[in-house]
Write an enzyme that holds these catalytic residues in place. Structure first.
Site, PDB file in Angstrom:
ATOM      1  N   ASP A 162       0.855  -1.195   0.000  1.00 34.63           N
ATOM      2  CA  ASP A 162       0.000   0.000   0.000  1.00 34.63           C
ATOM      3  C   ASP A 162       0.891   1.245   0.000  1.00 34.63           C
ATOM      4  O   ASP A 162       0.718   2.143   0.822  1.00 34.63           O
ATOM      5  CB  ASP A 162      -0.909   0.028   1.231  1.00 34.63           C
ATOM      6  CG  ASP A 162      -1.948  -1.070   1.210  1.00 34.63           C
ATOM      7  OD1 ASP A 162      -2.778  -1.097   0.274  1.00 34.63           O
ATOM      8  OD2 ASP A 162      -1.939  -1.921   2.126  1.00 34.63           O
ATOM      9  N   LEU A 163       1.829   1.295  -0.915  1.00 33.12           N
ATOM     10  CA  LEU A 163       2.850   2.338  -0.873  1.00 33.12           C
ATOM     11  C   LEU A 163       2.354   3.628  -1.536  1.00 33.12           C
ATOM     12  O   LEU A 163       2.881   4.084  -2.537  1.00 33.12           O
ATOM     13  CB  LEU A 163       4.131   1.855  -1.549  1.00 33.12           C
ATOM     14  CG  LEU A 163       5.408   2.642  -1.213  1.00 33.12           C
ATOM     15  CD1 LEU A 163       5.728   2.543   0.260  1.00 33.12           C
ATOM     16  CD2 LEU A 163       6.585   2.139  -2.047  1.00 33.12           C
TER      17      LEU A 163
END
Length: 273
Positions: A162-163
């Site tokens: 979930d960067l």
């Protein structure tokens, strides 16, 4: 397993510590089935708690059928924070961790961290860059620092999953208008889905970088800004950063644009980017 400050254990001596922790009151930042993120006050100090009560076999099986690693407790975040610390990446300060039970679909677990004071997410900090850009030095420094963090976690066997830029917190303790480009401090957070292994597969690298690309599409980044990120991420001169990685960057661009259309129901402005 239970790891907490001695003072907390003494406070709840002879009581159900898990029950006390799961009954804490405060501001709820996220609440999903089996998982809650809570900011609470204890002894005059704020903390964040990630409380897990199990996601159930249905969710675990559904994740596995979709070839996704299910998140079944707080131990993933506990391990991720420790791994980031070893890699020299700023993140949350651990305070406590615990788990009980044997059924992976039902066991209870938690991780507690200190509140990161005087910080702002890059999503909020960069929100108006398209109309009110920062200095060239500050923008370049932030882009380079984000790229270095992404490179470091990937080289050290971690992928975030979930960067997005909202998961980078910028230290603004000296004032948001007085940030020194030469003394930046970024914290990487929201690690509950992070994967750790000896080598990060291609597709997970692409997913992380595509998430960064997607989440920064509306903040006014130029082609030069994107090239700067590419060089910093690959830690090579421009020609080598792009020339030997054309397929990688093509996939990042493609996946990032797919995410943008999915979340905004429209394509990014400037189809050539």
């Amino acid at each position: 397993m239970l790891i907490l400050p001695a003072a907390w254990i003494e406070r709840w001596k002879g009581q159900d510590i898990f029950g006390k922790l799961f009954a804490l009151e405060g501001k709820v930042y996220r609440a999903q089935e089996g998982r809650k993120t809570l900011r609470f006050l204890l002894d005059g100090k704020y903390y964040f708690a990630k409380l897990h009560k199990g996601v159930g076999w249905k969710q675990i099986i559904n994740d596995l059928l979709q070839l996704r690693l299910p998140v079944i407790g707080a131990q993933n975040e506990w391990r991720a924070i420790q791994r980031l610390e070893k890699s020299g990446i700023n993140t949350m300060e651990l305070v406590g961790y615990g788990k009980k039970g044997w059924n992976p679909a039902r066991f209870e677990s938690f991780v507690i961290t200190e509140e990161l004071k005087n910080t702002i997410s890059l999503e909020d900090y960069c929100r108006d860059w398209a109309v009110s850009p920062p200095s060239h030095a500050l923008k370049s420094a932030l882009i380079t620092e984000v790229a270095k963090i992404a490179r470091t976690i990937h080289e050290d066997g971690m992928n975030h999953r979930d960067l997005y830029i909202c998961h980078f917190l910028l230290d603004i303790s000296g004032g948001s208008e007085k940030i020194d480009p030469h003394r930046l401090c970024l914290y990487l957070i929201d690690l509950h889905r992070m994967q750790i292994r000896s080598h990060i597969p291609w597709r997970w690298r692409v997913k992380d970088i595509a998430a960064l690309y997607f989440s920064s599409m509306d903040i006014g980044l130029s082609r030069c800004d994107l090239l700067r990120f590419m060089m910093a991420y690959r830690n090579k001169p421009l020609k080598e950063s792009i020339g030997k990685n054309r397929l990688f960057w093509w996939q990042v661009r493609r996946k990032g644009r797919v995410l943008y259309r999915k979340f905004h129901s429209k394509d990014i402005k400037g189809s050539g980017r």
